[in-house]
Design an enzyme around this catalytic site. Structure first.
Site, mmCIF file in Angstrom:
data_model
loop_
_atom_site.group_PDB
_atom_site.id
_atom_site.type_symbol
_atom_site.label_atom_id
_atom_site.label_comp_id
_atom_site.label_asym_id
_atom_site.label_seq_id
_atom_site.Cartn_x
_atom_site.Cartn_y
_atom_site.Cartn_z
ATOM 1 C CG HIS A 16 -15.773 2.735 34.772
ATOM 2 N ND1 HIS A 16 -14.375 2.595 34.762
ATOM 3 C CD2 HIS A 16 -16.130 1.160 34.978
ATOM 4 C CE1 HIS A 16 -14.069 1.497 34.700
ATOM 5 N NE2 HIS A 16 -15.167 0.457 34.612
ATOM 6 C CD GLU A 17 -19.167 -0.571 35.603
ATOM 7 O OE1 GLU A 17 -19.602 -1.373 34.599
ATOM 8 O OE2 GLU A 17 -18.414 -1.244 36.551
ATOM 9 C CG HIS A 46 -17.179 -1.247 30.672
ATOM 10 N ND1 HIS A 46 -15.908 -1.642 30.226
ATOM 11 C CD2 HIS A 46 -17.102 -1.262 31.829
ATOM 12 C CE1 HIS A 46 -15.100 -1.727 31.149
ATOM 13 N NE2 HIS A 46 -15.993 -1.534 32.165
ATOM 14 C CE1 TYR A 91 -12.490 -5.514 31.123
ATOM 15 C CE2 TYR A 91 -12.462 -7.601 31.922
ATOM 16 C CZ TYR A 91 -12.701 -6.058 32.125
ATOM 17 O OH TYR A 91 -12.961 -5.673 33.389
ATOM 18 C CD GLU A 131 -12.065 -2.332 33.593
ATOM 19 O OE1 GLU A 131 -12.210 -1.314 34.565
ATOM 20 O OE2 GLU A 131 -13.157 -2.850 33.403
ATOM 21 C CG ASP A 145 -3.694 -13.590 39.390
ATOM 22 O OD1 ASP A 145 -3.699 -14.727 39.125
ATOM 23 O OD2 ASP A 145 -3.078 -12.970 40.471
ATOM 24 C CG HIS A 173 -10.101 -4.494 37.155
ATOM 25 N ND1 HIS A 173 -10.337 -5.642 36.375
ATOM 26 C CD2 HIS A 173 -11.368 -3.714 36.838
ATOM 27 C CE1 HIS A 173 -11.587 -5.757 36.435
ATOM 28 N NE2 HIS A 173 -12.263 -4.565 36.376
#
Length: 473
Positions: free
Chosen positions: A164-165, A168, A179, A188, A260, A266
């Site tokens: 996942h990371e 990015h 983003y 995401e 938020d 997310h």
């Protein structure tokens, strides 16, 4: 780690757990402040770093693992290099293998040479901090904490989180998805998609055999949940007294409209996540060869813009499925049906021309209100609502307080800040958003202030004031 999870743990009644979570959040803020996400496709590779070894294109991965030895300094001491013997340290071997599995997916499935397509070395640091509840990509390397041992185990255990990371990084070098809002949720989701595909390919699992869970290996057995996210069934991954309830929606009818977390990146990523699973299972076989290839064609193609929304992305995947398999093919029908099921496309809008609300086009830059003039100094009775959202785990932390209730120094700082136009000026000049960075919202009705700013754009003095205010709650 979605920020809403770390925020929930920071409010825990268990002192050690709360302390570890707050420490992770504090370090997370400092590190993400330096993160920069391009809003256009980069043309070159990054400058070499100390410890890098150049690898010829197509030669294979070049991995280097470092040990921070409990400090918050990266990269640390080199403990394993490409081709080196396995270590007696499980975290070192897990990081090494996870980087390799990620490189293998991109190389063998999509003929991509590392994250930038040009053989970028893969670096990782393990044993970062003490009881550090996170793992992250800092733009040039991976960093892994060992977890607190109560809720989270060591973060090298979960190959899908590593995938996942690192994904990015691929997005940064391809679509450069902003983003914020729907494009941020797609950012995401793309990382979740290719993270689970790394796991599925490493395990040899077909779409039907896969569990579609993200971060299942991170959770301690005491946690009431299966994973951090369930891509097949968003909103059902966990329901735990310490973590709260999984907040992800499964369709557009339950889309969360919020300021938020950069517009809920997310949270709302659950919608395109579910669309991918539905398409992958309907197409069948190995997901990285079926739906994954379609998603990658869109991510790396010329048709996608940095501010792409759900509807546009859906239309691009339908078109890509048609290009790869033929218009009217079973694969194209599967992709269109998936987006219709989650409410992004309608049966009359399979080409993406109607459906989910589009975000405003801004040439790859986020829009912001014009600066407001300086206003009156708020009274000591003035109420300030300060909210911090965003981050990998998507946790929310907030405090409503009268200025006069704060320590004298902080009270004066708040009065000066709200009387000036500083926050409005910062918001108006913001042109970049940063994946997994925290977002602060400040509302003070007495002076007409309602401002939202990402943490990396805040001067240190203002950032410290915000954090002191939240910490004193």
């Amino acid at each position: 780690m979605p920020p809403y999870i770390l925020e929930a743990l920071a409010a825990s009644d268990e002192p050690a757990l709360a302390t570890h979570a707050r420490e992770a959040l504090r370090h997370d803020q400092e590190l993400r402040a330096a993160r920069r996400t391009p809003t256009a496709r980069p043309t070159g590779r990054r400058a070499p770093r100390r410890g890098d070894v150049t690898t010829a294109h197509g030669e294979g991965p070049h991995r280097t693992i470092y040990d921070a030895k409990g400090t918050q300094t990266a990269p640390g001491t080199q403990v394993r290099a490409e081709g080196g013997a396995p270590s007696s340290d499980a975290a070192v071997n897990e990081a090494y293998d996870g980087l390799g599995a990620t490189w293998d997916l991109w190389s063998t499935a999509y003929s991509r040479d590392s994250l930038d397509g040009k053989g970028m070395p893969l670096l990782a640091t393990v044993h970062y901090g003490r009881n550090y509840d996170n793992a992250f990509w800092d733009g040039s390397q991976m960093v892994f904490g060992d977890g607190d041992g109560v809720v989270f185990e060591r973060f090298t255990r979960s190959v899908d989180v590593i995938g996942h990371e690192l994904a990015h990084g691929v997005t940064e070098h391809t679509a450069g998805l902003l983003y914020q809002g729907q494009s941020g949720a797609l950012n995401e989701s793309v990382s979740d998609v290719f993270g689970v595909l790394v796991k599925q390919k490493a395990l040899g699992q077909s779409a039907a055999e896969a569990d579609w869970l993200v971060g299942a290996d991170l959770l301690n057995p005491s946690v009431e949940g299966r994973a951090l996210r369930d891509m097949r069934n968003p909103g059902t991954a966990y329901d735990d007294p310490r973590l709260g309830t999984d907040p992800q929606p499964a369709d557009m009818a339950h889309y969360v409209d919020t300021q938020d977390d950069n517009g809920g990146v997310h949270i709302n990523s659950g919608i395109p996540n579910r669309a991918f699973v539905l398409a992958a299972e309907a197409i069948g076989g190995n997901a990285w060869e079926g739906a994954g290839a379609i998603w990658y064609a869109v991510l790396s193609g010329d048709g996608i813009n940095a501010d792409c929304d759900f509807e546009t992305f859906a239309g691009l995947t339908v078109a890509a499925a048609g290009s790869a398999h033929g218009d009217g093919s079973a694969e194209q029908k599967a992709v269109r049906s998936a987006w219709e099921t989650v409410g992004v496309l309608t049966a009359a809008a399979g080409d993406g021309s109607h459906g989910a609300k589009r975000t405003k086009k801004s040439g790859g830059r986020s829009t912001a209100p014009a600066p407001a003039p300086a206003g009156p100094t708020p009274s000591s009775e003035a109420q300030v609502l300060l909210r911090r959202t965003g981050g990998f785990a998507g946790q929310v932390r907030e405090r409503r307080v009268a200025i006069g209730e704060l320590p004298e120094r902080d009270a004066k700082d708040w009065q000066h800040l709200l009387a000036a136009s500083t926050l409005q000026r910062i918001a108006a000049s913001t042109e970049r958003t940063h994946p997994d960075a925290f977002v602060y919202s400040v509302v003070c009705d007495e002076v007409g202030c309602d401002i939202t700013i990402q943490e990396p754009h805040l001067p240190e003095a203002i950032h410290s004031l915000f954090e002191r205010t939240l910490a004193d709650d």
